[in-house]
Structures are given as C-alpha cells and as structure tokens.
Scaffold this motif. Structure first.
Motif, mmCIF file in Angstrom:
data_model
loop_
_atom_site.group_PDB
_atom_site.id
_atom_site.type_symbol
_atom_site.label_atom_id
_atom_site.label_comp_id
_atom_site.label_asym_id
_atom_site.label_seq_id
_atom_site.Cartn_x
_atom_site.Cartn_y
_atom_site.Cartn_z
ATOM 1 N N ARG A 183 -20.736 6.290 -5.144
ATOM 2 C CA ARG A 183 -20.842 4.839 -5.372
ATOM 3 C C ARG A 183 -20.617 4.513 -6.838
ATOM 4 O O ARG A 183 -20.039 3.508 -7.195
ATOM 5 N N HIS B 123 -20.781 -2.761 3.740
ATOM 6 C CA HIS B 123 -21.888 -1.903 3.301
ATOM 7 C C HIS B 123 -21.728 -0.477 3.820
ATOM 8 O O HIS B 123 -22.045 0.485 3.121
ATOM 9 N N SER C 7 -20.236 -8.242 6.278
ATOM 10 C CA SER C 7 -21.026 -7.573 5.231
ATOM 11 C C SER C 7 -21.437 -6.184 5.697
ATOM 12 O O SER C 7 -21.373 -5.217 4.931
ATOM 13 N N THR C 8 -21.846 -6.088 6.966
ATOM 14 C CA THR C 8 -22.252 -4.801 7.506
ATOM 15 C C THR C 8 -21.116 -3.781 7.362
ATOM 16 O O THR C 8 -21.331 -2.641 6.923
ATOM 17 N N PHE D 101 -18.599 -2.566 -6.765
ATOM 18 C CA PHE D 101 -19.125 -3.582 -5.849
ATOM 19 C C PHE D 101 -19.194 -4.951 -6.512
ATOM 20 O O PHE D 101 -19.611 -5.062 -7.664
ATOM 21 N N LEU E 281 -23.626 2.126 1.444
ATOM 22 C CA LEU E 281 -24.944 1.518 1.217
ATOM 23 C C LEU E 281 -25.753 1.519 2.507
ATOM 24 O O LEU E 281 -26.963 1.424 2.492
ATOM 25 N N ASP E 282 -25.064 1.606 3.623
ATOM 26 C CA ASP E 282 -25.729 1.557 4.920
ATOM 27 C C ASP E 282 -25.076 2.632 5.793
ATOM 28 O O ASP E 282 -23.933 3.029 5.552
ATOM 29 N N PRO F 76 -24.814 8.521 -4.005
ATOM 30 C CA PRO F 76 -24.989 7.690 -5.207
ATOM 31 C C PRO F 76 -23.915 7.948 -6.258
ATOM 32 O O PRO F 76 -23.417 7.016 -6.899
#
Ligand SMILES: Nc1ncnc2c1ncn2[C@@H]1O[C@H](COP(=O)(O)OP(=O)(O)O)[C@@H](O)[C@H]1O
Ligand SMILES: [Mg+2]
Lengths: 224, 407
Positions: A82, A51, A47-48, A88, A56-57, A79
């Motif tokens: 994204r 992201h 997941s990391t 997502f 997102l991270d 943003p």
C-alpha cells in the motif's frame, strides 16, 4: 502489461440477518499507465471494489494481482505494498490536521524510511507542480476543498506508485474545483505513466478516461 | 524509533502549542502534577524528619559508649590510659570521660526526673552540649548548671535562678530512712537540642559538682567516643574493633544499640508513606487512560490514514504515546518542583509545629535528596507509562475499513 487486476471478486455483508451481496463476480484488469473510471449507482459497491483492490479490505472470494503477484489485505506485506505501489485519494481528504500540507504529503515517504528533510523537499516540489507552491506551510483547515484534495493527490503520488486509486475525488467539490482536480489527474496520468482507477459519478469527466466501467448487480461491465 | 516516530516526536517538540496543549490533556496534567507534588512533598518532609532526628541523635549522644563490666566507676588514671589507646584508632575523633546518672530536680511545687551529665575536659575539645546551648553561657564553673529548655520551663526557672538537685542514695539506707544528698546550682545556660526528651531532662554541671552530689571519689561512669563523620555509619564495625582491643573488661556500645530501632521505624514509615502516595499517582493514571482514549477517538481518521499509507500499529502506538508521554513527563517534573516548594513552605511556615512528645523533635524540615527525586520520577514515569500503554491496545483492533466508512 497488467499492473493491477481483480478477478471474480465476491463480497457480501450480513446486516440484521439479511445478507447483502455487494460484489458477486467483479473482474477488472488495469494496464500500465491507463486511466480507468468506474461509475454506478450510489451503494452499488464501487468503494468496496476499490478497497479490495487497494488491499484495505478482504474479498470473500476471488483474486487480486498486483505487479504479477497474487496478494490479499491479510498478508503481512500488504502495508508495505500500500505504501510503495499504491496511492489513495478518498472522497474526504483525510489529511492529518496537525501537520502542514508539505508534511502531510511527505508522510508516505517517511513511512517508507526516508528522512523527513528529504521527504519534505520532495513534497514541496510535488506540491509546486500541482500549483500549491504558496500553500506549503498551511494546515489543512487553512486550505480550500480543492486545495485539500490536491494535497491528498500529491500525498498519493509522492512514492511514485504504479497505481493510484481514487474514490470520488471530486465528490465534495464545486464544479470549478472539480475541473481543476480532473485536469491535474489527466496531466499526471500522461506525464508519469501511472495507472489511475477512479470511482466517479461525474459522467462528463469519465469520458476523459481510457476505459469506463459500470458497476451493477455486483458485476463490472465495460461502457466504452 | 523509526523515521515516522522520529518525525512526529520532533513535530511535538517543535510545535508544542499545537500538539501538546490540548484540552483533553488538562485533567491528566492536573492529576499528575498534584499527585506527584504530594508524593514528593511527603517524601521530602519525611526524609527531612529522618535526617534531622538522626543528626540530633548523633549530635547529642556519643557514637560509641564504653563502660566498665564490673559496673564500677572508671578512675581518672584508667580513663587516661583508655583515652590514649582509643585515640590511636584513626576512626575516633574524640574521647570524653563523662559522669552521668539519674537524679531529681526539685522546683517550687514540682519534682522532675533528670539526667545529670558532667564531662571532664582539658579544654582541647569542644564539649558535645556546647553547640546546643541556646541561651546564656557555654562554659561552666563550679556551682553552675546548664538546664534543658523544657525542664526549665516546667519548673518555671530561667537563667540566674537556682536549681535544686537531689540524689537519693539508695545504698545508704539507714534505720531512719533514705538520706538524699542534695545541691543547688545556679542556672547559667539553657540547653536546646531539638530532641524533646533531652530538652526535658538534661542537666549539665561540672565534673567536680557531679562527683560531690554522688558522693564518690574521682571517677567516671563512661567514656564517650565521637567518630570522624565518615565512620559514623559504620560505628558497629569500629566498636567491634575497639572491643577486641580492650578485652572483656569493658562493654562497648555503638549508637545503633540505642537509636537504630527508632530510626529504622521512621525509615519504614517513610517508605510506607511513599507507597501509599504512589497510589495517588495511580489514581491520576486513570486520567491518563481517559486522555489516551480520548485522543484515539479524536484521531481515529488520522490513525486510519496512517494505516492506509502503510504505517504499522506499533509505530502509531508509539507516536501517540510520545505525544501523551511528553505531556505526562513534563507534568511529573512540574509536580516534583511543586512538591519541593510545598515542602519548603511547610518548613518555613510558623503556624504548625510538631509535638515533641510524640515525634521526638519539634521542628519540621524538608530534605530534597536527588536520589529520592530520581526515585519519584522513575516510579511515577513507570505508572504513567503503564497507564498510557494500556488503552493504546485499542489501536490493534481498529479496522481501517470501519474508520474510513464512518468518518
Ligand atoms: N460494514 C458494512 N456492513 C453492512 N453493509 C455494508 C458495510 N459496508 C458497506 N455496506 C453496504 O455495502 C454496499 C456497498 O457500499 P459501497 O461500496 O460503499 O457503495 P458505493 O461506494 O458504490 O456507494 C452498501 O449498500 C452499503 O450499505
Ligand atoms: Mg462509495
């Protein structure tokens, strides 16, 4: 042609004086219209990884390239990227409870600046191609798990992103619904030439992908 | 409003049941409705009080009074000449020569100080006391008097009784003492203006009777001017004009000389009450803060999703503030309606009356002025807006990752 890539990504968390190195040197290149699966043990950092690729991270070090440009989650244009370049799908559907299926799907287009009428029309079309024509005006809690996940798939697709990032999209579904969602992803990948990066535990389904990677000790290695 | 904000705003309006009738809004709504109701009822009643006091002051007292600087009486010829001069001013509606002085009314066992007033009239204009005669006859004949409601009550008199009035002639003191002049009048009417002080001290009789009691040759102590309604508030300017025209032989007093202090005090009290009740709305604002905090907690997943999909914190803050704001503004309007009903109820009820000796008038009345309503709405909306925006700052700090990891 590469549409998204992450190079030498490192990420560690400090948890009660002890630092956990989740990603040590993870590299992934995804070409246009490819379908990539990432597998690995629970807690290994899949997941990391997703992201960080999805802005997102932020990684501690390493580079993320989207559409030929190096970019990070901190940048003010993140943003917008994204919204328009990425889609997502999460393990939990994260639909807005007070909006109908159609309105949920329309959200990314409305955020991008389309009028809600145009966006909802497009959302209806998209939901119909995903077999949800009869569920347009239902609220999330009136839909089955598979239907909810298909709605969030539609939401990920509405702005026609080049890349869809999915984190265990079928993790919460029973085998029948799970197969239904995989079928849909495969079909969309073929028809629309969108790249998919899918994190999954489901090794059977992972075989359907163009490439499968395994994440272990903070590094990605190609399985097939 | 960008497209996203517009979209949510329309959602809230089109599906209010789902979006606005939330449990977390109940206490916020109650708080706002009640505090605004109290604020607006308070202001309506105070406004009503101020207006009725002003109305009765202006209704029973002259708008401008003219007196001789020599402190002597104004003769009928002089009065006639002045009247002609004064009626030429467009602002002046009527000029009435009057004789007014302090005397005493003597009852069976009580003596009361009174203000005796008499008008000279050719019958063309209605006399100022006529509209306040609540019982008996408005017209006075020789030997008759109209007596203030409370004065009659205190002396135990009513229509048909005789009232003994005594005027102590202090300028005619002889070696044997003061010889008061005295007369008896038949009470033919009761005067009730609502102004406590007047109702407790007024005795009105004919001009001839008043002169006889005073023991003077025909004359007046003052001229009473009433202005056209639209000039009443600029009585000071009008009296300045009159003063310039009449010269230094006459004093010219606008009504504000006697009453503006009182009215100013009441106006100040009104705004003081307003400010104090505004704090009630601020207290209700605490509920608004907690409602907003609750909704942020309730919706943190949705906030994370909207951020993931590219919405800015600023738009998310706005669309949440529209949701709470619609409810809060609705509550303010509801509070104003409730406040209006409350103040009308207080006006109509019969069990609580003002004490006339403390509050000058004895009836409560409400005035719902559009300007005050707009003011209440603006002030309450401002306070509520601040209380909505304050907790929304949390949204800037919410990290998408934390929200996604801890659903
Ligand atoms: N905010 C955090 N603080 C500390 N540790 C974290 C945090 N977020 C994730 N981790 C840890 O990082 C590791 C990788 O998490 P994750 O990427 O979610 O794994 P996966 O998706 O492969 O199951 C896990 O061991 C998790 O406990
Ligand atoms: Mg995971």
């Amino acid at each position: 042609m590469l549409c998204i890539a992450g190079y030498n990504l490192c990420k560690s968390y400090v948890d009660s004086d002890q630092s956990i190195n989740v990603l040590t040197d993870a590299t992934l290149e995804v070409e246009t219209a490819k379908m990539i699966c990432i597998t690995g043990q629970s807690g290994c950092g899949k997941s990391t990884m997703l992201h960080i690729l999805g802005l997102l991270d932020a990684a501690d070090s390493g580079r993320v390239i989207i559409g030929g440009r190096e970019i990070s989650s901190m940048m003010p244009e993140a943003p917008q990227i994204r919204n328009s370049e990425l889609g997502f799908v999460f393990q939990f559907h994260y639909l807005v409870e007070d909006l109908t299926a159609k309105e949920n799907v329309a959200l990314p287009m409305i955020i991008a600046g389309s009028s809600s009428v145009v966006a909802q029309k497009r959302a209806s079309e998209l939901l119909s191609t995903l077999g949800l024509a009869s569920r347009l005006s239902r609220y999330p809690n009136q839909l089955s798990g598979g239907e909810q996940q298909r709605v969030s798939l539609a939401r990920a697709l509405i702005n026609n992103p080049k890349i869809v990032l999915a984190d265990e999209p079928t993790g919460n579904l029973d085998p029948d619904h799970s197969a239904e969602v995989w079928q849909m992803i495969l079909q969309l990948n073929k028809q629309r030439e969108q790249a998919f990066v899918i994190v999954t535990h489901d090794r059977e389904s992972a075989r359907l992908a163009s490439q499968t990677y395994n994440l272990a000790q903070g590094k990605l290695s190609l399985l097939s | 409003m960008d497209k996203l904000e517009q979209f949510f705003f329309l959602r809230y309006i089109k599906a209010p049941k789902r979006n606005l009738l939330r449990f977390s809004f109940v206490f916020m709504t109650l708080g706002i409705v009640l505090s605004v109701a109290i604020l607006s009822a308070g202001l309506n009643l105070f406004e009503g009080y101020e207006r009725s006091l002003k109305a009765v002051l202006l209704g029973s007292f002259p708008h401008i009074t003219i007196q001789n600087t020599a402190e002597s009486y104004i003769s009928p010829i002089e009065a006639n000449m002045l009247t002609t001069k004064l009626t030429r001013h467009g602002e002046v509606s009527s000029v009435l020569p009057a004789l007014s002085y302090s005397a005493m009314a003597v009852g069976e066992s009580k003596v009361r100080g009174i203000s005796l007033t008499a008008y000279y009239s050719d019958g063309s204009t209605a006399l100022p006391f006529e509209k306040y005669v609540s019982m008996g006859n408005k017209q006075l004949a020789k030997g008759e008097a109209i007596v203030g409601k409370y004065l009659a009550k205190e002396l135990g008199k009513s229509i048909g009784d005789t009232l003994k009035v005594v005027y102590p002639q202090l300028d005619k003191i002889s070696a044997l003492g003061i010889f008061p002049s005295q007369r008896s009048y038949k009470i033919t009417g009761i005067y009730s203006s609502g102004l406590y002080e007047s109702d407790r001290s007024s005795v009105i009789c004919t001009w001839e009777d008043a002169q006889a009691l005073l023991g003077i040759s025909p004359g007046f102590s003052k001229l009473e001017i009433r202005l056209q309604p639209q000039y009443v508030d600029s009585a000071i300017n009008v009296s300045r004009k009159i003063m310039n025209r009449l010269g230094s032989e006459y004093y010219v007093y606008p009504w504000t000389t006697f009453s503006s202090g009182l009215l100013g005090l009441i106006r100040m009290e009104k705004w003081l009450i307003f400010i104090i009740f505004c704090f009630l709305v601020l207290i209700a604002g605490v509920n608004v803060i907690s409602a907003v905090s609750t909704i942020i907690l309730d919706k943190k997943n949705e906030i994370a999703v909207l951020k993931t999909l590219g919405a800015s914190s600023a738009s998310i803050k706005k669309l949440l503030s529209y949701q709470v704001g619609l409810v809060a503004f609705g509550a303010i309007l509801l509070g104003q309606i409730l406040g209006a009903l409350l103040s009308l109820f207080v006006e109509k009820q019969g069990f609580y009356k003002l004490k006339g000796d403390v509050y000058f008038i004895d009836t409560l009345s409400a005035a719902i002025s559009p300007l005050n309503q707009v003011l209440i709405f603006c002030v309450a909306a401002l306070l509520v807006t601040v209380c909505i925006r304050y907790p929304l700052r949390q949204i800037d700090k919410l990290q998408i990752m934390e929200l996604l990891r801890n659903p």
